[in-house]
Enzyme design. Sequence first.
Site, PDB file in Angstrom:
ATOM      1  N   GLY A  16       0.687  -1.348   0.140  1.00 30.07           N
ATOM      2  CA  GLY A  16       0.091   0.340   0.275  1.00 30.07           C
ATOM      3  C   GLY A  16       0.865   0.313   0.273  1.00 30.07           C
ATOM      4  O   GLY A  16       0.786   2.299   0.464  1.00 30.07           O
ATOM      5  N   SER A  22       2.739   8.540   1.485  1.00 32.30           N
ATOM      6  CA  SER A  22       2.361   7.373   1.982  1.00 32.30           C
ATOM      7  C   SER A  22       2.307   6.924   3.252  1.00 32.30           C
ATOM      8  O   SER A  22       3.467   6.731   3.750  1.00 32.30           O
ATOM      9  CB  SER A  22       1.928   5.993   1.055  1.00 32.30           C
ATOM     10  OG  SER A  22       1.272   6.356  -0.210  1.00 32.30           O
ATOM     11  N   ALA A  98     -12.673   4.001   0.039  1.00 25.30           N
ATOM     12  CA  ALA A  98     -13.831   3.320   0.148  1.00 25.30           C
ATOM     13  C   ALA A  98     -14.740   4.434  -1.242  1.00 25.30           C
ATOM     14  O   ALA A  98     -14.005   5.406  -1.160  1.00 25.30           O
ATOM     15  CB  ALA A  98     -14.705   4.480   0.829  1.00 25.30           C
ATOM     16  N   TYR A 158     -17.339  10.345   7.047  1.00 26.51           N
ATOM     17  CA  TYR A 158     -15.946   9.404   6.939  1.00 26.51           C
ATOM     18  C   TYR A 158     -16.604   7.911   6.872  1.00 26.51           C
ATOM     19  O   TYR A 158     -16.474   6.635   6.594  1.00 26.51           O
ATOM     20  CB  TYR A 158     -15.401   9.516   8.733  1.00 26.51           C
ATOM     21  CG  TYR A 158     -14.136   8.788   8.185  1.00 26.51           C
ATOM     22  CD1 TYR A 158     -12.821   9.185   7.870  1.00 26.51           C
ATOM     23  CD2 TYR A 158     -13.940   7.408   8.929  1.00 26.51           C
ATOM     24  CE1 TYR A 158     -11.652   8.342   7.414  1.00 26.51           C
ATOM     25  CE2 TYR A 158     -12.322   6.861   8.746  1.00 26.51           C
ATOM     26  CZ  TYR A 158     -11.759   7.320   8.014  1.00 26.51           C
ATOM     27  OH  TYR A 158     -10.080   6.210   7.476  1.00 26.51           O
ATOM     28  N   LYS A 165     -13.429   0.364   9.703  1.00 24.70           N
ATOM     29  CA  LYS A 165     -12.036   0.807  10.829  1.00 24.70           C
ATOM     30  C   LYS A 165     -12.316   0.324  11.887  1.00 24.70           C
ATOM     31  O   LYS A 165     -11.767  -0.633  12.415  1.00 24.70           O
ATOM     32  CB  LYS A 165     -11.654   2.418  11.248  1.00 24.70           C
ATOM     33  CG  LYS A 165     -10.651   2.849   9.699  1.00 24.70           C
ATOM     34  CD  LYS A 165     -10.041   1.875   9.347  1.00 24.70           C
ATOM     35  CE  LYS A 165      -9.000   3.101   8.425  1.00 24.70           C
ATOM     36  NZ  LYS A 165      -7.540   2.097   7.362  1.00 24.70           N
TER      37      LYS A 165
HETATM   38  P1  NAD Z   1      -2.224   6.515   0.465  1.00 32.35           P
HETATM   39  O1  NAD Z   1      -3.517   6.576   0.095  1.00 32.35           O
HETATM   40  O2  NAD Z   1      -1.295   6.751   0.558  1.00 32.35           O
HETATM   41  O3  NAD Z   1      -2.356   4.982   0.939  1.00 32.35           O
HETATM   42  C1  NAD Z   1      -3.402   4.124   0.273  1.00 32.35           C
HETATM   43  C2  NAD Z   1      -3.061   2.750  -0.157  1.00 32.35           C
HETATM   44  O4  NAD Z   1      -4.026   2.401  -0.361  1.00 32.35           O
HETATM   45  C3  NAD Z   1      -2.361   3.102  -1.703  1.00 32.35           C
HETATM   46  O5  NAD Z   1      -1.325   2.912  -2.158  1.00 32.35           O
HETATM   47  C4  NAD Z   1      -3.812   3.218  -2.582  1.00 32.35           C
HETATM   48  O6  NAD Z   1      -3.496   1.832  -3.833  1.00 32.35           O
HETATM   49  C5  NAD Z   1      -4.072   1.480  -1.582  1.00 32.35           C
HETATM   50  N1  NAD Z   1      -4.772   0.330  -2.019  1.00 32.35           N
HETATM   51  C6  NAD Z   1      -6.486   0.805  -2.048  1.00 32.35           C
HETATM   52  N2  NAD Z   1      -7.039  -0.292  -2.702  1.00 32.35           N
HETATM   53  C7  NAD Z   1      -6.372  -0.873  -2.599  1.00 32.35           C
HETATM   54  C8  NAD Z   1      -6.756  -2.939  -3.846  1.00 32.35           C
HETATM   55  N3  NAD Z   1      -7.499  -3.060  -3.287  1.00 32.35           N
HETATM   56  N4  NAD Z   1      -5.515  -3.052  -3.428  1.00 32.35           N
HETATM   57  C9  NAD Z   1      -4.230  -2.901  -3.466  1.00 32.35           C
HETATM   58  N5  NAD Z   1      -3.792  -1.435  -2.442  1.00 32.35           N
HETATM   59  C10 NAD Z   1      -5.179  -0.522  -2.439  1.00 32.35           C
HETATM   60  O7  NAD Z   1      -2.916   6.720   2.134  1.00 32.35           O
HETATM   61  P2  NAD Z   1      -2.548   7.266   3.471  1.00 32.35           P
HETATM   62  O8  NAD Z   1      -2.986   7.384   3.955  1.00 32.35           O
HETATM   63  O9  NAD Z   1      -1.163   6.508   3.532  1.00 32.35           O
HETATM   64  O10 NAD Z   1      -3.037   5.057   3.615  1.00 32.35           O
HETATM   65  C11 NAD Z   1      -2.735   3.527   4.215  1.00 32.35           C
HETATM   66  C12 NAD Z   1      -3.697   3.626   5.675  1.00 32.35           C
HETATM   67  O11 NAD Z   1      -3.835   4.446   6.904  1.00 32.35           O
HETATM   68  C13 NAD Z   1      -4.936   3.724   4.452  1.00 32.35           C
HETATM   69  O12 NAD Z   1      -4.971   2.341   5.755  1.00 32.35           O
HETATM   70  C14 NAD Z   1      -5.877   4.717   6.155  1.00 32.35           C
HETATM   71  O13 NAD Z   1      -6.787   4.254   6.224  1.00 32.35           O
HETATM   72  C15 NAD Z   1      -4.708   4.674   7.053  1.00 32.35           C
HETATM   73  N6  NAD Z   1      -4.768   5.846   7.804  1.00 32.35           N
HETATM   74  C16 NAD Z   1      -4.759   7.209   7.035  1.00 32.35           C
HETATM   75  C17 NAD Z   1      -4.630   8.387   7.701  1.00 32.35           C
HETATM   76  C18 NAD Z   1      -4.247   9.906   7.737  1.00 32.35           C
HETATM   77  O14 NAD Z   1      -4.633  10.758   7.302  1.00 32.35           O
HETATM   78  N7  NAD Z   1      -4.052   9.928   6.201  1.00 32.35           N
HETATM   79  C19 NAD Z   1      -4.683   8.166   9.472  1.00 32.35           C
HETATM   80  C20 NAD Z   1      -5.006   6.957  10.124  1.00 32.35           C
HETATM   81  C21 NAD Z   1      -5.318   6.297   8.621  1.00 32.35           C
END
Ligand code: NAD
Length: 261
Positions: A16, A22, A98, A158, A165
């Site tokens: 991811g 990221s 989502a 959300y 989550k």
């Molecule tokens: P990001 O967009 O950089 O990373 C999300 C990743 O999910 C992307 O690389 C995307 O390609 C991948 N993804 C989505 N659908 C997919 C699939 N079917 N198969 C494989 N990969 C898939 O954003 P991020 O914020 O780094 O998100 C990473 C995690 O952190 C997520 O679970 C997100 O919910 C969580 N998170 C983010 C925040 C925030 O504020 N950014 C806060 C808490 C939790």
Amino acid sequence: MSVTVDLSSKTALVMGVANARSLGWAIAEQLLAAGCRVGFSYQGERLKPELEKLTAGRDGTWIQQADATSEDDLTALFARVRDEFGHLDYLVHSIGFAPRTAMEGRFLDTTPDDWNTALNVSAYTLVSAARHAEPLLREGGSIVSLTYHASQQVVPKYNVMGVAKAALEAATRYLASELGAAGVRVNTISAGPMRTIAARSIPGFGTMYEKAAQSAPLGRNATPEEVGGLALFLLSDLGSGVTGQTVYVDAGASIMSMKVE
Ligand code: NAD
């Protein structure tokens, strides 16, 4: 602050990473700095050039396309892990999605398709990735994913991602309970708001980001580097007694109900 952890005999798969912002990349940077060998999976060939750029010149890294909802892609990905590493010490699940339609309207109006997509991509893929990883994980192995506080309290817009989550956090406990006998730990990191691609798709994220910083005891938001630091702790033997937990790195924002000046 720097903590010296030697992971030069360890291997990790980070699922991811879309770009340098990221959270998966912030975690990978800490693993690489500790000498860990790291494989990356990314979704869709359009992300390949970015991953190639990020990993260029980084010893012990490799990349492979894998949609985490595809059993075929997961089978090929974990076959690659076996070929490259022979075994796996650490699995990082940093995947969430989502459909925008599910986050623009009312939670009441969530469609079955949007519900299924959000829960499948954001929660079930942790279970399927852990199942594929299981034969490769050794004693001392560790799995970490990323969650958000909207699982516990309502964060406007959300919507179904909050439910996804909550499912991810519950899945973490069930996985930890089953994998504990093999000496494998499973935890999830509850990160405060961070400016990433996934965050940009949340309506009103900018306001949420500012408000979280104002209400947090530390008077700011946590940083991706701090997420990486917590991941390093939970993945490595520093966190050897911790499993099944949702651990927060949010500058304390989640403990506040309201701030009275
Ligand atoms: P990001 O967009 O950089 O990373 C999300 C990743 O999910 C992307 O690389 C995307 O390609 C991948 N993804 C989505 N659908 C997919 C699939 N079917 N198969 C494989 N990969 C898939 O954003 P991020 O914020 O780094 O998100 C990473 C995690 O952190 C997520 O679970 C997100 O919910 C969580 N998170 C983010 C925040 C925030 O504020 N950014 C806060 C808490 C939790």
